[in-house]
Design a protein around this motif. Structure first.
Motif, mmCIF file in Angstrom:
data_model
loop_
_atom_site.group_PDB
_atom_site.id
_atom_site.type_symbol
_atom_site.label_atom_id
_atom_site.label_comp_id
_atom_site.label_asym_id
_atom_site.label_seq_id
_atom_site.Cartn_x
_atom_site.Cartn_y
_atom_site.Cartn_z
ATOM 1 N N HIS A 5 0.852 -1.197 0.000
ATOM 2 C CA HIS A 5 0.000 0.000 0.000
ATOM 3 C C HIS A 5 0.885 1.243 0.000
ATOM 4 O O HIS A 5 1.395 1.666 1.039
ATOM 5 C CB HIS A 5 -0.924 -0.030 1.230
ATOM 6 C CG HIS A 5 -2.014 0.997 1.195
ATOM 7 N ND1 HIS A 5 -3.192 0.859 1.901
ATOM 8 C CD2 HIS A 5 -2.119 2.188 0.551
ATOM 9 C CE1 HIS A 5 -3.972 1.902 1.687
ATOM 10 N NE2 HIS A 5 -3.332 2.739 0.877
ATOM 11 N N HIS A 7 1.782 5.228 -2.156
ATOM 12 C CA HIS A 7 1.330 6.295 -3.063
ATOM 13 C C HIS A 7 2.531 7.045 -3.627
ATOM 14 O O HIS A 7 3.524 7.247 -2.933
ATOM 15 C CB HIS A 7 0.405 7.259 -2.326
ATOM 16 C CG HIS A 7 -0.862 6.611 -1.863
ATOM 17 N ND1 HIS A 7 -1.987 6.541 -2.646
ATOM 18 C CD2 HIS A 7 -1.171 5.964 -0.717
ATOM 19 C CE1 HIS A 7 -2.937 5.893 -1.996
ATOM 20 N NE2 HIS A 7 -2.470 5.522 -0.811
ATOM 21 N N HIS A 37 -4.360 6.721 -5.678
ATOM 22 C CA HIS A 37 -5.803 6.991 -5.700
ATOM 23 C C HIS A 37 -6.264 7.279 -7.130
ATOM 24 O O HIS A 37 -5.780 8.220 -7.765
ATOM 25 C CB HIS A 37 -6.149 8.237 -4.867
ATOM 26 C CG HIS A 37 -5.713 8.172 -3.434
ATOM 27 N ND1 HIS A 37 -6.435 7.541 -2.459
ATOM 28 C CD2 HIS A 37 -4.634 8.692 -2.808
ATOM 29 C CE1 HIS A 37 -5.825 7.677 -1.294
ATOM 30 N NE2 HIS A 37 -4.728 8.372 -1.476
ATOM 31 N N GLU A 62 -6.193 2.450 -5.585
ATOM 32 C CA GLU A 62 -7.036 2.582 -4.387
ATOM 33 C C GLU A 62 -8.220 3.473 -4.718
ATOM 34 O O GLU A 62 -8.043 4.570 -5.252
ATOM 35 C CB GLU A 62 -6.235 3.185 -3.220
ATOM 36 C CG GLU A 62 -7.055 3.354 -1.942
ATOM 37 C CD GLU A 62 -6.242 3.814 -0.729
ATOM 38 O OE1 GLU A 62 -5.158 4.403 -0.906
ATOM 39 O OE2 GLU A 62 -6.724 3.598 0.402
ATOM 40 N N ASP A 246 0.678 2.393 3.666
ATOM 41 C CA ASP A 246 -0.016 3.587 3.169
ATOM 42 C C ASP A 246 0.956 4.768 3.114
ATOM 43 O O ASP A 246 0.620 5.898 3.471
ATOM 44 C CB ASP A 246 -1.238 3.916 4.035
ATOM 45 C CG ASP A 246 -2.301 4.716 3.281
ATOM 46 O OD1 ASP A 246 -2.107 4.997 2.089
ATOM 47 O OD2 ASP A 246 -3.320 5.065 3.907
ATOM 48 N N HIS A 248 3.018 7.867 1.958
ATOM 49 C CA HIS A 248 2.747 9.029 1.103
ATOM 50 C C HIS A 248 3.946 9.976 1.043
ATOM 51 O O HIS A 248 3.793 11.132 0.660
ATOM 52 C CB HIS A 248 1.571 9.851 1.641
ATOM 53 C CG HIS A 248 0.207 9.291 1.372
ATOM 54 N ND1 HIS A 248 -0.320 8.212 2.041
ATOM 55 C CD2 HIS A 248 -0.775 9.694 0.519
ATOM 56 C CE1 HIS A 248 -1.561 7.979 1.608
ATOM 57 N NE2 HIS A 248 -1.865 8.858 0.685
#
Ligand code: AMP
Ligand code: ZN
Ligand code: FE
Ligand code: FE
Length: 291
Positions: A5, A7, A37, A62, A246, A248
């Motif tokens: 996961h 980004h 996303h 996502e 996640d 970022h």
């Protein structure tokens, strides 16, 4: 170690897809999934760099989903076909709505006495899928707040004074979209549904009836005790258990690539094998040489 996961600058992360792969090498990860996303734009670059550097890159995406609860429901799609026209068209529609939403958020901020430049939001987003973290960065740059988290706390958080909802599909449609594109649908960070355990189980059953195949049991939102609850419930319903940070970059401080509660996560090969086995039959052989 694996991080499923992450980004990149294709959405609201701060590292390019290539730099993300380089960081994975530094962190000794053997695989990452890029799960931006509402976009697949970062995947080709990440795959090329992954090949060069010996890191397996799982293509992912996502999506946020509408549902009956008040918390956030995000669904990850792994191994989606990056050339699936229908998926690409739906993602583009979502990104166009993100752009309109950014303009509406900027208008609200102006009314709240903290004007920012719409043009600057677009620049910061670098053509990627525009999200609240980009707007938060512009608020910091403009000197209206001291940090991204202050921007969320004061203005952008769910229900905050400058909050505007995203256009999103219902969860059943999101799962169907992912699966039609040859992907595997996994519930991201289940804690953000903000449900007590009993209701989470009921919601999970509905998601499974709609085609959900996995749950991100290993993540950053949860205390270790929560992880074992997700593991147990996921196993009980035959879901695949995935894990990710996640990440970022500088848009989400306190989260590092490859760092999350991963105790109990199977080894990378078994996990990726189990994930790819869930792909729909007609695309399961794609990219492999099996007869
Ligand atoms: P959006 O997709 O535009 O609604 O933005 C959602 C993104 O904002 C998520 O991926 C989070 O990483 C980030 N985010 C949400 N809430 C916060 C918060 N309170 N502080 C920092 N980042 C946040
Ligand atoms: Zn994000
Ligand atoms: Fe998410
Ligand atoms: Fe995410």
């Amino acid at each position: 170690m694996v991080d499923l996961h992450t980004h990149s600058t294709a959405s609201d992360g701060t590292l390019t897809p290539e730099a993300l792969v380089d960081l994975a090498v530094e962190k000794h990860l053997n695989a990452i999934a890029l799960t931006d996303h509402d976009t697949l734009a970062g995947i080709p670059g990440a795959c090329v760099r992954g090949n060069e550097r010996g890191v397996e890159v799982v293509p992912g995406v996502e999506l946020s989903a509408k549902w009956e609860g008040s918390g956030q429901m995000h669904i990850l799609g792994y191994y989606v076909d990056c050339e699936n026209d229908y998926l690409l068209e739906r993602l583009q529609w979502l990104r166009e709505h993100r752009q309109q939403r950014a303009q509406r958020i900027a208008a609200r901020l102006k009314r709240l006495g903290v004007p920012i430049s719409e043009h600057r939001i677009m620049e910061v987003a670098q053509g990627g899928s525009i999200g609240r973290p980009h707007i938060a960065r512009v608020l910091v740059e403009a000197g209206h707040v001291a940090s991204i988290s202050e921007a969320f706390d004061r203005y952008l958080k769910d229900g905050g004074p400058a909050y505007v909802e995203k256009a999103q599909f219902r969860y059943g449609e999101v799962i169907k979209l992912i699966r039609l594109a040859g992907g595997v649908a996994v519930l991201a960070h289940p804690a953000t549904l903000q449900l007590p355990r009993e209701s989470l189980e009921a919601s999970l059953k509905r998601l499974i009836r709609s085609g959900l195949q996995g749950i991100e049991a290993y993540g950053n939102h949860d205390a270790p005790a929560e992880t074992s609850f997700y593991e147990n419930i996921g196993r009980h319903y035959g879901l695949i258990l995935t894990g990710g940070s996640d990440f970022h970059g500088a848009n989400k401080l306190g989260t590092e690539l490859g760092e999350y509660f991963a105790n109990g996560l199977p080894d990378t090969d078994s996990l990726l094998e189990a994930l790819s086995q869930r792909r729909p039959a007609r695309t399961a052989g794609q990219g492999s040489s099996s007869s």
